[in-house]
Design a protein around this motif. Structure first.
Motif, PDB file in Angstrom:
ATOM      1  N   MET A 219     -24.904  11.987  31.078  1.00 36.19           N
ATOM      2  CA  MET A 219     -24.650  10.621  31.552  1.00 36.19           C
ATOM      3  C   MET A 219     -24.744  10.582  33.071  1.00 36.19           C
ATOM      4  N   SER A 220     -25.476   9.588  33.595  1.00 37.98           N
ATOM      5  CA  SER A 220     -25.642   9.468  35.036  1.00 37.98           C
ATOM      6  C   SER A 220     -24.483   8.697  35.651  1.00 37.98           C
ATOM      7  N   TRP A 221     -24.385   8.794  36.990  1.00 34.25           N
ATOM      8  CA  TRP A 221     -23.339   8.057  37.692  1.00 34.25           C
ATOM      9  C   TRP A 221     -23.582   6.545  37.607  1.00 34.25           C
ATOM     10  N   VAL A 222     -24.857   6.164  37.617  1.00 28.05           N
ATOM     11  CA  VAL A 222     -25.196   4.741  37.524  1.00 28.05           C
ATOM     12  C   VAL A 222     -24.754   4.174  36.185  1.00 28.05           C
ATOM     13  N   SER A 223     -25.053   4.883  35.106  1.00 34.03           N
ATOM     14  CA  SER A 223     -24.650   4.397  33.784  1.00 34.03           C
ATOM     15  C   SER A 223     -23.131   4.357  33.661  1.00 34.03           C
ATOM     16  N   ALA A 224     -22.445   5.301  34.308  1.00 36.57           N
ATOM     17  CA  ALA A 224     -20.982   5.312  34.270  1.00 36.57           C
ATOM     18  C   ALA A 224     -20.417   4.061  34.949  1.00 36.57           C
ATOM     19  N   VAL A 225     -20.990   3.681  36.093  1.00 37.25           N
ATOM     20  CA  VAL A 225     -20.535   2.485  36.799  1.00 37.25           C
ATOM     21  C   VAL A 225     -20.755   1.238  35.939  1.00 37.25           C
ATOM     22  N   VAL A 226     -21.945   1.124  35.376  1.00 40.33           N
ATOM     23  CA  VAL A 226     -22.275  -0.054  34.570  1.00 40.33           C
ATOM     24  C   VAL A 226     -21.381  -0.139  33.336  1.00 40.33           C
ATOM     25  N   LEU A 227     -21.228   0.977  32.636  1.00 38.12           N
ATOM     26  CA  LEU A 227     -20.429   0.966  31.411  1.00 38.12           C
ATOM     27  C   LEU A 227     -18.937   0.790  31.708  1.00 38.12           C
ATOM     28  N   GLY A 228     -18.493   1.256  32.869  1.00 38.94           N
ATOM     29  CA  GLY A 228     -17.101   1.028  33.265  1.00 38.94           C
ATOM     30  C   GLY A 228     -16.840  -0.450  33.495  1.00 38.94           C
ATOM     31  N   ILE A 229     -17.783  -1.116  34.154  1.00 35.65           N
ATOM     32  CA  ILE A 229     -17.657  -2.560  34.380  1.00 35.65           C
ATOM     33  C   ILE A 229     -17.678  -3.300  33.040  1.00 35.65           C
ATOM     34  N   VAL A 230     -18.588  -2.893  32.165  1.00 36.51           N
ATOM     35  CA  VAL A 230     -18.692  -3.522  30.845  1.00 36.51           C
ATOM     36  C   VAL A 230     -17.385  -3.371  30.068  1.00 36.51           C
ATOM     37  N   GLN A 231     -16.815  -2.168  30.114  1.00 33.39           N
ATOM     38  CA  GLN A 231     -15.549  -1.923  29.414  1.00 33.39           C
ATOM     39  C   GLN A 231     -14.438  -2.820  29.967  1.00 33.39           C
ATOM     40  N   GLY A 232     -14.329  -2.890  31.268  1.00 37.02           N
ATOM     41  CA  GLY A 232     -13.280  -3.696  31.886  1.00 37.02           C
ATOM     42  C   GLY A 232     -13.430  -5.176  31.603  1.00 37.02           C
ATOM     43  N   LEU A 233     -14.665  -5.670  31.597  1.00 38.02           N
ATOM     44  CA  LEU A 233     -14.916  -7.089  31.370  1.00 38.02           C
ATOM     45  C   LEU A 233     -14.692  -7.505  29.926  1.00 38.02           C
ATOM     46  N   THR A 234     -14.974  -6.616  28.986  1.00 36.52           N
ATOM     47  CA  THR A 234     -15.008  -7.027  27.575  1.00 36.52           C
ATOM     48  C   THR A 234     -13.852  -6.533  26.719  1.00 36.52           C
ATOM     49  N   GLU A 235     -13.034  -5.608  27.201  1.00 34.95           N
ATOM     50  CA  GLU A 235     -11.970  -5.041  26.372  1.00 34.95           C
ATOM     51  C   GLU A 235     -10.996  -6.104  25.862  1.00 34.95           C
ATOM     52  N   PHE A 236     -10.644  -7.055  26.699  1.00 31.03           N
ATOM     53  CA  PHE A 236      -9.614  -8.017  26.319  1.00 31.03           C
ATOM     54  C   PHE A 236     -10.181  -9.330  25.787  1.00 31.03           C
ATOM     55  N   LEU A 237     -11.485  -9.497  25.900  1.00 28.34           N
ATOM     56  CA  LEU A 237     -12.125 -10.683  25.349  1.00 28.34           C
ATOM     57  C   LEU A 237     -12.476 -10.422  23.887  1.00 28.34           C
ATOM     58  N   PRO A 238     -12.507 -11.452  23.056  1.00 28.79           N
ATOM     59  CA  PRO A 238     -12.805 -11.247  21.627  1.00 28.79           C
ATOM     60  C   PRO A 238     -14.294 -11.070  21.351  1.00 28.79           C
ATOM     61  N   VAL A 239     -14.918 -10.116  22.079  1.00 26.10           N
ATOM     62  CA  VAL A 239     -16.365  -9.914  21.952  1.00 26.10           C
ATOM     63  C   VAL A 239     -16.725  -8.450  21.667  1.00 26.10           C
ATOM     64  N   SER A 240     -15.746  -7.554  21.629  1.00 24.11           N
ATOM     65  CA  SER A 240     -15.907  -6.129  21.319  1.00 24.11           C
ATOM     66  C   SER A 240     -16.485  -5.325  22.479  1.00 24.11           C
ATOM     67  N   SER A 241     -15.623  -4.583  23.142  1.00 23.11           N
ATOM     68  CA  SER A 241     -16.054  -3.732  24.252  1.00 23.11           C
ATOM     69  C   SER A 241     -16.900  -2.564  23.753  1.00 23.11           C
ATOM     70  N   SER A 242     -16.539  -1.982  22.608  1.00 23.45           N
ATOM     71  CA  SER A 242     -17.307  -0.844  22.080  1.00 23.45           C
ATOM     72  C   SER A 242     -18.718  -1.273  21.701  1.00 23.45           C
ATOM     73  N   ALA A 243     -18.860  -2.491  21.168  1.00 22.08           N
ATOM     74  CA  ALA A 243     -20.193  -3.003  20.842  1.00 22.08           C
ATOM     75  C   ALA A 243     -21.012  -3.178  22.112  1.00 22.08           C
ATOM     76  N   HIS A 244     -20.388  -3.686  23.169  1.00 24.91           N
ATOM     77  CA  HIS A 244     -21.116  -3.920  24.407  1.00 24.91           C
ATOM     78  C   HIS A 244     -21.532  -2.609  25.072  1.00 24.91           C
ATOM     79  N   GLN A 245     -20.675  -1.612  25.026  1.00 25.31           N
ATOM     80  CA  GLN A 245     -21.080  -0.308  25.570  1.00 25.31           C
ATOM     81  C   GLN A 245     -22.292   0.231  24.815  1.00 25.31           C
ATOM     82  N   ARG A 246     -22.241   0.096  23.494  1.00 29.85           N
ATOM     83  CA  ARG A 246     -23.361   0.591  22.660  1.00 29.85           C
ATOM     84  C   ARG A 246     -24.635  -0.188  22.939  1.00 29.85           C
TER      85      ARG A 246
END
Length: 273
Positions: A1-28
């Motif tokens: 895993m690259s540092w760039v992908s880590a930054v993007v996926l970290g932002i995705v996790q933070g934005l979507t974890e509490f919304l009813p849209v599935s953070s795990s789906a968005h990471q995938r």
């Protein structure tokens, strides 16, 4: 895993974890669209520790009050009717379904459930259910009226989030709406109920990081987790304020639209399932 992908996926996790849209789906999905390897269930579970740390800090007063009341109720029977003490017991009770099913379905969680066709189907299906619940729910019951039966119902709804695309918050909020709870009450209980499950899952999966069992490595994973914490803290405040005056219609439309797009891309071969 690259540092760039880590930054993007970290932002995705933070934005979507509490919304009813599935953070795990968005990471995938985001990883697939970017042409990156599936970050894996272990990476997802560990980055969720970042967003869960945001919950612990944001709700620190509520959590402290519940824990103190629950501990006191262990030795003082008169305190067992305290709403906070009962809420502590209900969180424990509601955690049992996801704990049991998570252990029984561990192989499927890491393989079959991460198929993009499954993710798309659950995004669409449970998006429709959320929309119905938002329309028919009484939106009147406070958390002080939570019952044992409802706590178990919340627990099984949370367990559905073992399938990426369902959404932990989406599943539990949907259950709360169908049971007549206020939107904000359903969301708050969803956040509290997730604490034991997310902490346990993250700590169990952390051993796989950098072990060859997962594509994730320690450095990028820690970076993603830290970013998820910062972004997630802001997302909690926004979401709780938003749902006091808005329905979940926007999230329903988004879920269904994303699911349709994923199915189209997989169907045309643009994305591998």
């Amino acid at each position: 895993m690259s540092w760039v992908s880590a930054v993007v996926l970290g932002i995705v996790q933070g934005l979507t974890e509490f919304l009813p849209v599935s953070s795990s789906a968005h990471q995938r999905v985001v990883a697939a669209l970017a042409g990156w390897d599936d970050p894996g269930a272990a990476f997802t579970a560990v980055t969720q520790l970042g967003t869960e740390a945001a919950v612990l800090i944001y709700f620190r007063r509520d959590i402290a009050r519940i824990v103190v009341a629950w501990v006191r109720s262990l030795t003082d029977r008169s305190r067992r009717s305290d709403p906070d003490a009962r809420l502590g017991w209900y969180v424990i009770l509601g955690t049992i379904p996801i704990a049991v099913l998570g252990l029984l379905l561990q192989d499927q969680i890491e393989t079959a459930f991460r198929d993009l066709r499954v993710v798309a189907a659950t995004l669409i299906g449970f998006g429709i259910v959320l929309g119905i619940a938002d329309r028919v729910g009484a939106d009147e019951r406070p958390l002080t009226r939570l019952t044992t039966g409802h706590a178990i119902g919340y627990g099984f709804a949370q367990a559905l989030a073992l399938i990426p695309g369902v959404s932990r918050s989406g599943g539990t909020i949907t259950a709360g709406l169908l049971l007549g709870y206020r939107r904000e009450a359903a969301a708050r209980y969803s956040f509290l109920l997730a604490i034991p499950a997310v902490l346990a899952s993250g700590l169990l999966e952390v051993r796989k990081i950098g072990s060859g069992e997962d594509h994730a490595e320690w450095g990028p994973t820690l970076l993603a987790t830290g970013i998820a914490f910062v972004v997630g803290y802001a997302a909690i405040a926004w979401f709780l304020k938003y749902i006091t005056t808005h329905r979940f219609t926007g999230f329903v439309i988004y879920r269904i639209g994303l699911g349709v797009v994923i199915l189209a891309l997989v169907g045309t071969g643009a994305l591998a399932p």
